[in-house]
Write an enzyme that holds these catalytic residues in place. Structure first.
Site, PDB file in Angstrom:
ATOM      1  CG  LEU A 174      -1.801  -1.253   1.390  1.00 28.82           C
ATOM      2  CD1 LEU A 174      -2.695  -1.102   2.614  1.00 28.82           C
ATOM      3  CD2 LEU A 174      -2.618  -1.513   0.142  1.00 28.82           C
ATOM      4  NE  ARG A 211      -1.111  11.886  10.106  1.00 26.02           N
ATOM      5  CZ  ARG A 211      -1.302  10.782  10.826  1.00 26.02           C
ATOM      6  NH1 ARG A 211      -1.132  10.822  12.140  1.00 26.02           N
ATOM      7  NH2 ARG A 211      -1.634   9.655  10.254  1.00 26.02           N
ATOM      8  N   GLY A 244      -9.542   4.620   1.395  1.00 25.13           N
ATOM      9  CA  GLY A 244      -9.312   3.660   2.454  1.00 25.13           C
ATOM     10  C   GLY A 244      -8.489   2.468   2.022  1.00 25.13           C
ATOM     11  CG  ASN A 279      -4.658  -4.523  13.007  1.00 26.90           C
ATOM     12  OD1 ASN A 279      -3.789  -5.176  12.449  1.00 26.90           O
ATOM     13  ND2 ASN A 279      -5.649  -3.939  12.347  1.00 26.90           N
ATOM     14  CG  ASN A 300       1.307   7.795   9.712  1.00 26.09           C
ATOM     15  OD1 ASN A 300       1.113   7.467   8.552  1.00 26.09           O
ATOM     16  ND2 ASN A 300       0.993   7.020  10.736  1.00 26.09           N
ATOM     17  CE1 TYR A 342      39.409  20.854  -8.978  1.00 21.15           C
ATOM     18  CE2 TYR A 342      40.561  21.908 -10.803  1.00 21.15           C
ATOM     19  CZ  TYR A 342      39.477  21.201 -10.314  1.00 21.15           C
ATOM     20  OH  TYR A 342      38.466  20.841 -11.160  1.00 21.15           O
ATOM     21  CG  ASN A 357      39.642  21.916 -14.822  1.00 23.61           C
ATOM     22  OD1 ASN A 357      39.794  22.969 -14.232  1.00 23.61           O
ATOM     23  ND2 ASN A 357      38.690  21.049 -14.510  1.00 23.61           N
ATOM     24  CE1 TYR A 358      34.140  25.938 -18.142  1.00 16.95           C
ATOM     25  CE2 TYR A 358      34.231  27.405 -16.248  1.00 16.95           C
ATOM     26  CZ  TYR A 358      33.556  26.909 -17.341  1.00 16.95           C
ATOM     27  OH  TYR A 358      32.294  27.374 -17.631  1.00 16.95           O
ATOM     28  NE  ARG A 372      61.374  30.297 -11.364  1.00 17.52           N
ATOM     29  CZ  ARG A 372      61.756  29.294 -10.597  1.00 17.52           C
ATOM     30  NH1 ARG A 372      60.871  28.499 -10.049  1.00 17.52           N
ATOM     31  NH2 ARG A 372      63.037  29.061 -10.359  1.00 17.52           N
TER      32      ARG A 372
END
Length: 457
Positions: free
Chosen positions: A9, A16, A78, A170, A228, A366, A386-387, A440
């Site tokens: 079910l 809630r 139900g 139950n 619940n 990095y 890398n970008y 450099r």
């Protein structure tokens, strides 16, 4: 043994929970509640499982996939009405059907198997899974006869003073003779305040027909917990986490502080590995033997070899070899492949990279979109650039390369085998093997510059 079927079910919205996520999809220890239930039911030699879906139907189907068939409850009227929706797939079939709620993530296969066996042994048409609780207020009571069979289920509001002293309740999980179930469902009425069809009414119908109704009592009240709201969700998480940690410890894993260690349901850990406090192990993580993980490490969906140490670091969706030393404060991002005997030190970030055997990045670097060979030493503060603002490019560092501190390797670029890159260099072109690359500005000292500056002021 007769054929077995299952009805899950899972149609309710769960108002809630106060959430945009449908109730049964809320995770407990990294896995949606309904997935926990289905995984346990799958252990029971089931001929067919039917999940009743409603709110969030497509999301539930996407989660469970082909492990279940489905029936749609368009309007939630139900629990009996929900089971009726499975009639097109199950009605008329010989066998026994278990009905279990998709919001009971702690339910165990062993308990459901015992419920099936008790049902068969008692030749019952219906069997109720029950539990005893210290304060049964608000729960339906199980009234038994002198032979231990169920006379009725009485709701708290309808119970007599004597019936209210009963503490057997139950739990909402049942076994039914399948043909009897769908015949009885035709007689369930919605003549009640809510105008809904309730599954416990089937028990009364069967008793009125003179059928045997039995009950099987579980000794573990916790596993009957229905979630619940967020309070119950946290309680289920606590219980499941304790259950998971205990299983690992019994399998030979040392967990220093189980109350402060968070291991999800699909994690595997080898013997003699030690897990330190504050650690979170998530997803389908696989950790080898004799490792040390933590304290305060987060690892998700990684494969880690033997004798590896991960201290105060995070790793995601990556492969990490044996005898690797990571951290503290390292970050292994997805799609990284770290080979054996590697050192990834403090404040090093690895992203979508191969890091070869015996290589080291000891601190403050990095390494992204890179292929790093074996025996490489990457100095402090070095970066694979890398970008370019639009695209990502690959940096290749071949075996036995030495990268000096504060070097920038501007991809796409290859550093040949055995090459050295001088500290402070920005490398924009390929470096041949065994070469020394220096990129450099030449140092220039302007003598007495500070004195002249002071005179100007």
């Amino acid at each position: 043994m007769s054929n077995r079927y299952a009805v899950i079910l899972a149609a309710g919205q769960g108002t809630r929970m106060k959430s945009k996520l449908y109730k049964v999809l809320h995770p407990v220890c990294g896995k949606p509640m309904v997935q926990h239930v289905v995984d346990q039911v799958q252990m029971l030699n089931i001929e067919e499982m039917v999940t009743i879906i409603g709110h969030g139907a497509e999301q539930v189907k996407a989660q469970l996939g082909e492990t279940s068939s489905y029936a749609l409850q368009e309007v939630q009227l139900g629990t009996a009405h929900a089971v009726m929706q499975a009639g097109s797939r199950l009605a008329g079939k010989e066998g026994v059907t278990i009905v279990v709620c998709g919001d009971t993530p702690l339910m165990k296969a062993e308990t459901m198997e015992a419920l099936f066996k008790h049902h068969e042994d008692t030749n019952a048409k219906a069997t109720i899974l029950t539990a005893r609780i210290a304060d049964p207020t608000g729960y339906g009571r199980i009234v038994r006869n002198d032979h231990g069979l169920v006379e009725k289920i009485v709701e708290h509001k309808d119970a007599t003073e004597a019936e209210r002293t009963i503490n057997e309740i139950n739990t909402g999980t049942y076994c039914f003779d399948n043909i009897t179930l769908f015949d009885a469902l035709k007689h369930v009425s919605n003549d009640n305040v809510q105008g809904e069809y309730y599954l416990p009414d089937v028990i009364e119908i069967l008793k009125n027909q003179g059928e045997v109704v039995s009950a099987y009592q579980t000794n573990d009240l916790d596993e009957t917990l229905g979630v619940n709201d967020r309070v119950a969700l946290a309680e289920a998480e606590r219980i499941m986490r304790s259950r998971i940690n205990e299983q690992h410890m019994r399998n030979g894993v040392t967990i220093i502080d189980p109350a402060n260690t968070y291991i999800e349901a699909d994690v595997t850990i080898g013997q003699d590995t030690v897990i330190y406090p504050g650690t979170m192990l998530k997803g389908k993580t696989l950790i080898g033997e004799d490792c040390q993980i933590g304290p305060y490490s987060e690892i998700e969906s990684c494969q880690i070899g033997d004798h590896t140490v991960v201290r105060q670091s995070a790793a995601f969706c990556s492969s990490i070899g044996s005898r690797v030393n990571i951290g503290p404060f390292a970050h292994i991002r997805p799609d990284s492949n770290i080979y054996d005997d590697v050192k990834i030190g403090n404040f090093v970030e690895i992203k979508k990279s191969v890091f070869g055997q015996g290589s080291k990045a000891s601190h403050l670097s990095y390494i992204g979109d890179a292929e790093v060979g074996s025996g490489v030493n990457i100095g402090c503060g070095s970066i694979t650039v890398n970008y370019d603002g639009k695209n990502k490019y690959l940096t290749k560092i071949e075996d036995d390369v030495f990268i000096g501190c504060n070097s920038n390797l501007v991809a796409p670029v290859t550093i040949g085998k055995g090459a050295y890159v001088a500290a402070g260099s920005t490398i924009t072109k390929n470096v041949p093997g065994n070469a020394l690359s220096i990129a450099r500005a030449r140092q220039e000292n302007k003598e007495n510059y500070v004195d002249k500056l002071k005179l100007k002021k």
